[in-house]
Design a protein around this motif. Structure first.
Motif, PDB file in Angstrom:
ATOM      1  N   PHE A 235       0.926  -1.159   0.023  1.00  0.00           N
ATOM      2  CA  PHE A 235      -0.047  -0.075  -0.090  1.00  0.00           C
ATOM      3  C   PHE A 235       1.058   1.179   0.018  1.00  0.00           C
ATOM      4  O   PHE A 235       0.635   2.360  -0.546  1.00  0.00           O
ATOM      5  CB  PHE A 235      -0.787   0.072   1.177  1.00  0.00           C
ATOM      6  CG  PHE A 235      -2.123  -1.062   1.121  1.00  0.00           C
ATOM      7  CD1 PHE A 235      -2.617  -1.516  -0.085  1.00  0.00           C
ATOM      8  CD2 PHE A 235      -2.284  -1.795   2.476  1.00  0.00           C
ATOM      9  CE1 PHE A 235      -3.439  -2.553  -0.294  1.00  0.00           C
ATOM     10  CE2 PHE A 235      -3.388  -2.767   2.386  1.00  0.00           C
ATOM     11  CZ  PHE A 235      -3.864  -3.191   1.302  1.00  0.00           C
ATOM     12  N   THR A 236       1.986   1.455   0.828  1.00  0.00           N
ATOM     13  CA  THR A 236       2.863   2.445   0.753  1.00  0.00           C
ATOM     14  C   THR A 236       3.484   2.549  -0.467  1.00  0.00           C
ATOM     15  O   THR A 236       3.701   3.697  -0.879  1.00  0.00           O
ATOM     16  CB  THR A 236       3.757   2.288   1.873  1.00  0.00           C
ATOM     17  OG1 THR A 236       3.409   2.103   3.063  1.00  0.00           O
ATOM     18  CG2 THR A 236       4.823   3.243   2.021  1.00  0.00           C
ATOM     19  N   ARG A 237       3.696   1.563  -1.261  1.00  0.00           N
ATOM     20  CA  ARG A 237       4.239   1.755  -2.675  1.00  0.00           C
ATOM     21  C   ARG A 237       3.394   2.384  -3.547  1.00  0.00           C
ATOM     22  O   ARG A 237       3.915   3.243  -4.470  1.00  0.00           O
ATOM     23  CB  ARG A 237       4.913   0.355  -3.070  1.00  0.00           C
ATOM     24  CG  ARG A 237       6.249  -0.160  -2.750  1.00  0.00           C
ATOM     25  CD  ARG A 237       6.580  -1.456  -3.168  1.00  0.00           C
ATOM     26  NE  ARG A 237       6.688  -1.374  -4.473  1.00  0.00           N
ATOM     27  CZ  ARG A 237       6.926  -2.691  -5.373  1.00  0.00           C
ATOM     28  NH1 ARG A 237       7.200  -3.795  -4.921  1.00  0.00           N
ATOM     29  NH2 ARG A 237       7.132  -2.119  -6.722  1.00  0.00           N
ATOM     30  N   ILE A 238       2.209   2.019  -3.499  1.00  0.00           N
ATOM     31  CA  ILE A 238       1.293   2.801  -4.115  1.00  0.00           C
ATOM     32  C   ILE A 238       1.136   4.198  -4.077  1.00  0.00           C
ATOM     33  O   ILE A 238       1.193   5.063  -4.946  1.00  0.00           O
ATOM     34  CB  ILE A 238      -0.236   2.113  -4.073  1.00  0.00           C
ATOM     35  CG1 ILE A 238      -0.224   0.667  -4.476  1.00  0.00           C
ATOM     36  CG2 ILE A 238      -1.323   2.983  -4.842  1.00  0.00           C
ATOM     37  CD1 ILE A 238      -1.537  -0.113  -4.390  1.00  0.00           C
ATOM     38  N   LYS A 239       1.170   4.527  -2.761  1.00  0.00           N
ATOM     39  CA  LYS A 239       1.148   6.056  -2.289  1.00  0.00           C
ATOM     40  C   LYS A 239       2.093   6.790  -2.719  1.00  0.00           C
ATOM     41  O   LYS A 239       2.145   7.880  -3.083  1.00  0.00           O
ATOM     42  CB  LYS A 239       0.943   6.057  -0.693  1.00  0.00           C
ATOM     43  CG  LYS A 239       0.677   7.355  -0.108  1.00  0.00           C
ATOM     44  CD  LYS A 239       0.679   7.481   1.220  1.00  0.00           C
ATOM     45  CE  LYS A 239       0.568   8.877   1.946  1.00  0.00           C
ATOM     46  NZ  LYS A 239      -0.838   9.483   1.493  1.00  0.00           N
ATOM     47  N   GLU A 240       3.395   6.179  -2.712  1.00  0.00           N
ATOM     48  CA  GLU A 240       4.610   6.705  -2.863  1.00  0.00           C
ATOM     49  C   GLU A 240       5.156   6.874  -4.469  1.00  0.00           C
ATOM     50  O   GLU A 240       5.522   7.857  -4.944  1.00  0.00           O
ATOM     51  CB  GLU A 240       5.894   6.156  -2.077  1.00  0.00           C
ATOM     52  CG  GLU A 240       5.787   6.425  -0.635  1.00  0.00           C
ATOM     53  CD  GLU A 240       6.718   5.844   0.189  1.00  0.00           C
ATOM     54  OE1 GLU A 240       7.724   5.137  -0.377  1.00  0.00           O
ATOM     55  OE2 GLU A 240       6.921   6.046   1.385  1.00  0.00           O
ATOM     56  N   ASP A 241       4.859   5.687  -4.863  1.00  0.00           N
ATOM     57  CA  ASP A 241       5.348   5.550  -6.397  1.00  0.00           C
ATOM     58  C   ASP A 241       4.446   5.790  -7.423  1.00  0.00           C
ATOM     59  O   ASP A 241       4.703   6.413  -8.550  1.00  0.00           O
ATOM     60  CB  ASP A 241       5.876   4.126  -6.498  1.00  0.00           C
ATOM     61  CG  ASP A 241       7.268   4.009  -5.663  1.00  0.00           C
ATOM     62  OD1 ASP A 241       7.808   4.932  -5.266  1.00  0.00           O
ATOM     63  OD2 ASP A 241       7.621   2.804  -5.625  1.00  0.00           O
ATOM     64  N   TYR A 242       2.816   5.647  -7.197  1.00  0.00           N
ATOM     65  CA  TYR A 242       1.987   5.802  -8.233  1.00  0.00           C
ATOM     66  C   TYR A 242       0.744   6.754  -7.546  1.00  0.00           C
ATOM     67  O   TYR A 242      -0.379   6.290  -7.314  1.00  0.00           O
ATOM     68  CB  TYR A 242       1.501   4.483  -8.632  1.00  0.00           C
ATOM     69  CG  TYR A 242       2.601   3.283  -9.052  1.00  0.00           C
ATOM     70  CD1 TYR A 242       2.932   3.585 -10.254  1.00  0.00           C
ATOM     71  CD2 TYR A 242       2.977   2.737  -7.772  1.00  0.00           C
ATOM     72  CE1 TYR A 242       3.876   2.807 -10.743  1.00  0.00           C
ATOM     73  CE2 TYR A 242       4.030   1.773  -8.584  1.00  0.00           C
ATOM     74  CZ  TYR A 242       4.368   1.682  -9.892  1.00  0.00           C
ATOM     75  OH  TYR A 242       5.711   1.030 -10.350  1.00  0.00           O
ATOM     76  N   PRO A 243       1.092   7.874  -7.082  1.00  0.00           N
ATOM     77  CA  PRO A 243       0.042   8.912  -6.501  1.00  0.00           C
ATOM     78  C   PRO A 243      -0.900   9.219  -7.514  1.00  0.00           C
ATOM     79  O   PRO A 243      -1.958   9.741  -7.041  1.00  0.00           O
ATOM     80  CB  PRO A 243       1.115   9.894  -6.163  1.00  0.00           C
ATOM     81  CG  PRO A 243       2.281   9.964  -7.083  1.00  0.00           C
ATOM     82  CD  PRO A 243       2.362   8.550  -7.364  1.00  0.00           C
ATOM     83  N   ASP A 244      -0.740   9.203  -8.558  1.00  0.00           N
ATOM     84  CA  ASP A 244      -1.896   9.575  -9.788  1.00  0.00           C
ATOM     85  C   ASP A 244      -2.675   8.385 -10.160  1.00  0.00           C
ATOM     86  O   ASP A 244      -3.416   8.615 -10.935  1.00  0.00           O
ATOM     87  CB  ASP A 244      -1.243   9.999 -10.896  1.00  0.00           C
ATOM     88  CG  ASP A 244      -0.487  11.388 -10.636  1.00  0.00           C
ATOM     89  OD1 ASP A 244      -0.618  12.186 -10.003  1.00  0.00           O
ATOM     90  OD2 ASP A 244       0.617  11.533 -11.317  1.00  0.00           O
TER      91      ASP A 244
END
Length: 264
Positions: A235-244
């Motif tokens: 979930f953190t990777r989504i927030k940090e790497d794919y914010p759009d």
């Protein structure tokens, strides 16, 4: 002071010089003998080679002919068999591909997915393409379509079978195939296998479409299995790497849930 032996040999080795002394004559005889032996050996080797070629000429020509046929056959197969076969396969797959696309975008999905698999209007379906054109790019792609159609028709075992046979380096199709296998395993109640394939899809390619989607699915599945730490990482990777990405819109809720469970 000069060395007479060296001087004698140096003088003797000059072109056109005839041996005069006993030593020079002995050297001349010895070297002449050695030279003769070398030439005799070469002559014998040449004679044996000629004899071998003469005796086995028929077989040598056969071997050369076979090698030539293999090389020319391979080139001919690619040019006159493989290429036309691949082209025919793509042409014959056109209607099945249309059924599949209509099923994805239309309303009568089940019947259209069935037509994509089995064919209609006298045209091949994906299963026919796989059988009739084995080894072609079209047959390989038909494995993807067939596996995905079976997934949509809830035939999860066949979905896994056909999607596993699909091979691709495509940026999107390659991870989608792995992710679809993960979806099928979720429905088969095999969460460990499902998570494995979601992780394969994540690792296979990095793009803004499939990567956040399978990070989300892997995180949700890990969370459901009680592995909050792994879920939090996804979930953190989504927030940090794919914010759009669309997955990032509500990801804070899942991060909070994972953090809560991880702290217990």
């Amino acid at each position: 002071m000069r060395d007479d032996n060296k001087y004698t040999m140096a003088t003797y080795n000059k072109r056109g010089y005839k041996p005069k002394t006993k030593v020079e004559k002995e050297v001349d005889i010895e070297e002449g003998s050695t030279t003769a032996e070398v030439f005799n050996t070469l002559d014998e080797t040449a004679s044996k080679t000629e004899e071998f070629v003469a005796k086995n000429q028929k077989y040598i020509f056969i071997i050369i002919g076979v090698v030539a046929l293999v090389v020319l056959g391979s080139l001919g197969y690619k040019e006159f068999v493989s290429k036309p076969k691949a082209l025919n396969a793509m042409n014959d797959m056109f209607q099945a591909q249309k059924y599949f696309n209509d099923a994805v975008n239309g309303v009568a999905k089940d019947s259209l997915f069935t037509l994509a698999l089995n064919g209609g209007e006298g045209k091949y379906g994906m299963l026919d393409i796989i059988e009739e054109y084995s080894g072609t790019p079209a047959a390989n792609l038909a494995n993807y379509y067939a596996g995905t159609a079976y997934l949509r028709l809830k035939d999860y075992k066949n979905a896994v079978t056909y999607l596993t046979d699909f091979e691709s380096d495509d940026q999107v199709l390659a991870p989608l195939a792995k992710g679809n296998i993960g979806d099928a395993f979720v429905q088969l109640n095999q969460p460990e296998d499902a998570l494995e394939y979601y992780e394969k899809a994540i690792a296979l390619r990095d793009n803004g479409y499939t990567t956040p989607m399978y990070l989300y699915k892997a995180g949700a599945l890990a969370l459901d299995q009680g592995n909050a730490a792994k879920a939090l990482d996804y979930f953190t990777r989504i927030k940090e790497d794919y914010p759009d990405s669309s997955e990032a819109a509500s990801i804070d809720v899942f991060i909070g849930k994972a953090q809560t469970l991880a702290s217990k």
